[in-house]
Design an enzyme around this catalytic site. Structure first.
Site, PDB file in Angstrom:
ATOM      1  CG  ASP A 237      38.614  35.439  39.268  1.00  0.00           C
ATOM      2  OD1 ASP A 237      39.471  34.945  40.011  1.00  0.00           O
ATOM      3  OD2 ASP A 237      37.456  34.978  39.164  1.00  0.00           O
ATOM      4  CB  ILE A 238      42.535  34.244  34.227  1.00  0.00           C
ATOM      5  CG1 ILE A 238      41.945  35.480  33.533  1.00  0.00           C
ATOM      6  CG2 ILE A 238      42.745  33.103  33.239  1.00  0.00           C
ATOM      7  CD1 ILE A 238      42.889  36.150  32.571  1.00  0.00           C
ATOM      8  CD  GLU A 239      39.685  31.446  40.210  1.00  0.00           C
ATOM      9  OE1 GLU A 239      39.514  30.340  40.754  1.00  0.00           O
ATOM     10  OE2 GLU A 239      39.089  32.480  40.566  1.00  0.00           O
ATOM     11  CD  GLU A 240      41.074  29.513  30.609  1.00  0.00           C
ATOM     12  OE1 GLU A 240      41.725  28.731  29.888  1.00  0.00           O
ATOM     13  OE2 GLU A 240      40.479  30.513  30.172  1.00  0.00           O
TER      14      GLU A 240
ATOM     15  CB  SER B  22      38.407  29.979  44.416  1.00  0.00           C
ATOM     16  OG  SER B  22      38.476  28.874  43.609  1.00  0.00           O
TER      17      SER B  22
END
Length: 378
Positions: free
Chosen positions: A139-142, A5
């Site tokens: 797609d920023i999953e911080e 992911s």
């Protein structure tokens, strides 16, 4: 974009393909040639942005190689690029009426500053225009906690990015990747309702989900059915329009080494990984569908089915004599989830990622690949 992911698989694949070996000067020259050159397509009309929106979205992440030539282009609506820019792919996608979009990841710490945020957005818009592309997938999953500067900066980033792309590229598309549930998965405490309103739609990464049974440290499904569907209900229950949700399904699984394999096929794992919220997102254990299909029939067990998680799995022994258990998704497990797209009124479906199938000329592989594409349509 997606445990796979974090889309780190894209980087590994890109390294294997030599995509990150170019000196900066060469990259700049490539960018300049795109910027100042003519349309790379034989038909200049193919450099015009795609403006039509189809009723059902089939969203594909392209990571590496030329497998894109064998995608099911009769149904693909968007290709998000997690690989090197390919003019040939641009022209082909546009010839099929499919959007071809950038992907973007950025440190939210930097985005707190409005000037940095504006500069980043301008850079992405200009890149998309130079390359005749149709938008961007964020797609920023911080990890983000509520009511922090990063929390508000993320919402502002989505708002300003969408406004800029829609203004500068007519018909362009801005999408945002989210985890399988809005309930602060891995401390991603985003303003989901606002983000969904501000962009064109959310791509829901319904994979890398935590174990359903926390009382036991055992291997389990990557995208268990009930938990996956509950995630969509949770998004809808907080006020997000179902038409703003695209269901992401995994074309990969997880290979776990068992400390013990019980008589009822429970693969007992080490305690430590199971206590970690990121337990299922272990890149070293990820295996693509094509590799799984090459192994399952010769495994110790052959394909098995878990009716509680509604997912297939199998057991095998490695050269060192250790027992492994592999959980994955196939047409049967995916079809059960995809059926809920109509039930819930979702916008469409997609996968991480399009290059994990076997596109060779082997007849068995061709049928397996065709079945995986076909099952995406409810």
């Amino acid at each position: 974009m997606g445990g796979i992911s974090s889309h780190s698989a894209a980087e590994r694949c890109a390294h294997r393909m030599g995509l990150y070996g170019c000196p900066l000067l060469l990259l700049l020259l490539i960018g300049a040639s795109v910027c100042w050159g003519e349309c790379p397509c034989s038909d200049p009309a193919l450099c015009q942005p795609i403006q039509d929106t189809r009723d059902f979205e089939v969203y594909v992440f392209h990571v590496c190689g030329e497998n894109w030539k064998f995608y099911d282009w009769a149904h693909v609506t968007t290709v998000a690029l997690f690989a090197d820019y390919e003019p040939e792919l641009l022209c082909y996608a546009h010839s099929k009426g499919a959007r071809f979009v950038l992907t973007g990841d950025v440190s939210l710490k930097d985005m707190v500053d409005p000037d940095n945020r504006s500069a980043w957005i301008t850079k992405k818009v200009n890149l998309a225009k130079m390359q005749y592309m149709d938008g961007i997938n964020l797609d920023i999953e911080e990890t983000v906690l509520r009511d922090t500067p990063e929390y508000y900066a993320l919402t502002a980033l989505v708002k300003e990015t969408t406004e800029a792309f829609h203004r500068e590229i007519p018909g362009s598309q801005v999408t945002f990747d989210v985890a399988w549930s809005p309930k602060h998965v891995t401390s991603r405490c985003y303003n989901y309702t606002a983000i969904a309103d501000l962009c064109d739609f959310l791509f829901v990464m319904s994979y890398d989900e935590p174990p359903q049974i926390w009382t036991e440290c055992i291997a389990g499904a990557n995208a268990p059915f009930n938990q996956t569907i509950t995630g969509y209900e949770e998004f809808i229950n907080i006020g997000i329009d179902p038409k703003k949700l695209v269901m992401g399904v995994p074309w990969y699984g997880y290979d776990r080494t068992c400390l013990e394999l019980t008589e009822d096929n429970k693969c007992v794992l080490q305690k430590m990984p199971c206590q970690d919220a990121e337990f299922s997102d272990d890149e070293d254990c990820q295996v693509g569908y094509s590799s799984i299909m090459k192994q399952v029939n010769s495994s110790l067990s052959g394909r098995l089915w878990d009716d509680f998680q509604k997912a297939p799995f199998y057991n095998y022994k490695d050269p060192n004599g250790k027992i492994h258990q592999v959980w994955y998704d196939d047409p049967e497990s995916i079809s059960l989830k995809v059926a809920y797209i109509k039930t819930l009124g979702l916008r469409g479906v997609g996968m991480w990622h399009g290059d994990l199938l076997d596109y060779s000329d082997d007849p068995i592989a061709q049928q397996q690949t065709a079945d995986m594409w076909k099952v995406l349509l409810p």
